[in-house]
Structures are given as C-alpha cells and as structure tokens.
Design a protein around this motif. Structure first.
Motif, PDB file in Angstrom:
ATOM      1  N   GLY A  31       3.905  -6.005   8.185  1.00  0.00           N
ATOM      2  CA  GLY A  31       2.514  -5.837   8.590  1.00  0.00           C
ATOM      3  C   GLY A  31       1.774  -4.866   7.681  1.00  0.00           C
ATOM      4  N   GLN A  32       2.430  -3.790   7.307  1.00  0.00           N
ATOM      5  CA  GLN A  32       1.814  -2.819   6.414  1.00  0.00           C
ATOM      6  C   GLN A  32       1.569  -3.426   5.038  1.00  0.00           C
ATOM      7  OE1 GLN A  32       0.575   0.187   7.154  1.00  0.00           O
ATOM      8  NE2 GLN A  32       1.105  -0.328   9.247  1.00  0.00           N
ATOM      9  N   THR A  34       1.123  -6.595   4.364  1.00  0.00           N
ATOM     10  CA  THR A  34       0.037  -7.565   4.504  1.00  0.00           C
ATOM     11  C   THR A  34      -1.311  -6.863   4.534  1.00  0.00           C
ATOM     12  OG1 THR A  34       1.497  -9.080   5.668  1.00  0.00           O
ATOM     13  CG2 THR A  34      -0.861  -9.433   5.934  1.00  0.00           C
ATOM     14  N   LYS A  35      -1.414  -5.766   5.283  1.00  0.00           N
ATOM     15  CA  LYS A  35      -2.663  -5.010   5.342  1.00  0.00           C
ATOM     16  C   LYS A  35      -3.064  -4.521   3.956  1.00  0.00           C
ATOM     17  CE  LYS A  35      -2.245  -3.220  10.027  1.00  0.00           C
ATOM     18  NZ  LYS A  35      -2.043  -2.008  10.826  1.00  0.00           N
ATOM     19  N   GLN A  36      -2.093  -4.042   3.196  1.00  0.00           N
ATOM     20  CA  GLN A  36      -2.369  -3.554   1.848  1.00  0.00           C
ATOM     21  C   GLN A  36      -2.828  -4.698   0.943  1.00  0.00           C
ATOM     22  OE1 GLN A  36       1.295  -1.644   0.801  1.00  0.00           O
ATOM     23  NE2 GLN A  36       0.812   0.232   1.882  1.00  0.00           N
ATOM     24  N   VAL A  38      -4.336  -7.494   1.881  1.00  0.00           N
ATOM     25  CA  VAL A  38      -5.681  -7.907   2.300  1.00  0.00           C
ATOM     26  C   VAL A  38      -6.712  -6.911   1.783  1.00  0.00           C
ATOM     27  CG1 VAL A  38      -7.195  -8.211   4.304  1.00  0.00           C
ATOM     28  CG2 VAL A  38      -4.923  -9.253   4.278  1.00  0.00           C
ATOM     29  N   LYS A  39      -6.420  -5.632   1.900  1.00  0.00           N
ATOM     30  CA  LYS A  39      -7.333  -4.599   1.419  1.00  0.00           C
ATOM     31  C   LYS A  39      -7.542  -4.737  -0.094  1.00  0.00           C
ATOM     32  CE  LYS A  39      -8.072   0.369   1.741  1.00  0.00           C
ATOM     33  NZ  LYS A  39      -7.530   1.637   2.207  1.00  0.00           N
TER      34      LYS A  39
END
Length: 106
Positions: A31-32, A34-36, A38-39
């Motif tokens: 999840g982390q 993926t967040k990175q 996307v950012k």
C-alpha cells in the motif's frame, strides 16, 4: 486422541495467525509503495501538463477540463498506463480547477 487434536488445533491457529500477520505486513508495504507511485505519477503529470495550461489563452473551466482529458490520455499512452489509471488521473485533476486558478493568480 484429544491431545493430538489440541496440538493440531494449536498448530492451525499459529499458522493462521502467522499468515494473517504476514498478509497485513505485505499489504501495508504494498500500500505504501502504491501511494508513492501514485504521488510520483501525479507529480510527473503536473510537470507535463502545467506548461501547456499556462500557455493557453482565456482559460475557462471547460478548456481546462478538455486540456486535462487530452493531456492525461497522451501522458497515459507515453507512460503505458492502464485505462483505469488514466481515468483516475482525469477525475482527480479535473476536480482541481479551483486550485489551478488560485495558483495562476499568484
């Protein structure tokens, strides 16, 4: 027999608990990541689209939205993004009209 069943049940419980803990760890790490990603993608798209938006004359919300849609499709194709990711990019950035106008005024 009862003792063997208790050992078996304990083993199953420990195994399930370990599997759940491992899954949560991997999901969290994934999840982390993926967040990175996307950012990073949004930052890259912003760097790609902002000069084009700034160069447009008489900016309206309709022109902004159209530029975002065509720019996101072009960007998505260049980055080999899925259609779902391109659509998410379009949705998130078209909703940022007010932020764009505020930044443009400064």
């Amino acid at each position: 027999m009862k003792k063997d069943f208790m050992k078996f049940a304990t083993g199953v419980a420990v195994g399930v608990g370990s599997a759940v803990a491992t899954q949560k760890y991997l999901a969290s790490e994934h999840g982390q990541k993926t967040k990175q990603e996307v950012k990073k993608m949004f930052s890259q798209f912003y760097a790609f689209i902002y000069p084009k938006l700034k160069a447009m004359k008489d900016m309206t919300k309709a022109k902004y939205s159209q530029a975002i849609i065509s720019g996101a499709k072009e960007f998505g194709k260049a980055k080999k993004m899925s259609d779902e990711m391109v659509q998410e990019l379009i949705e998130k950035t078209t909703s940022m009209w007010d932020e764009f106008i505020d930044k443009d005024k400064k």
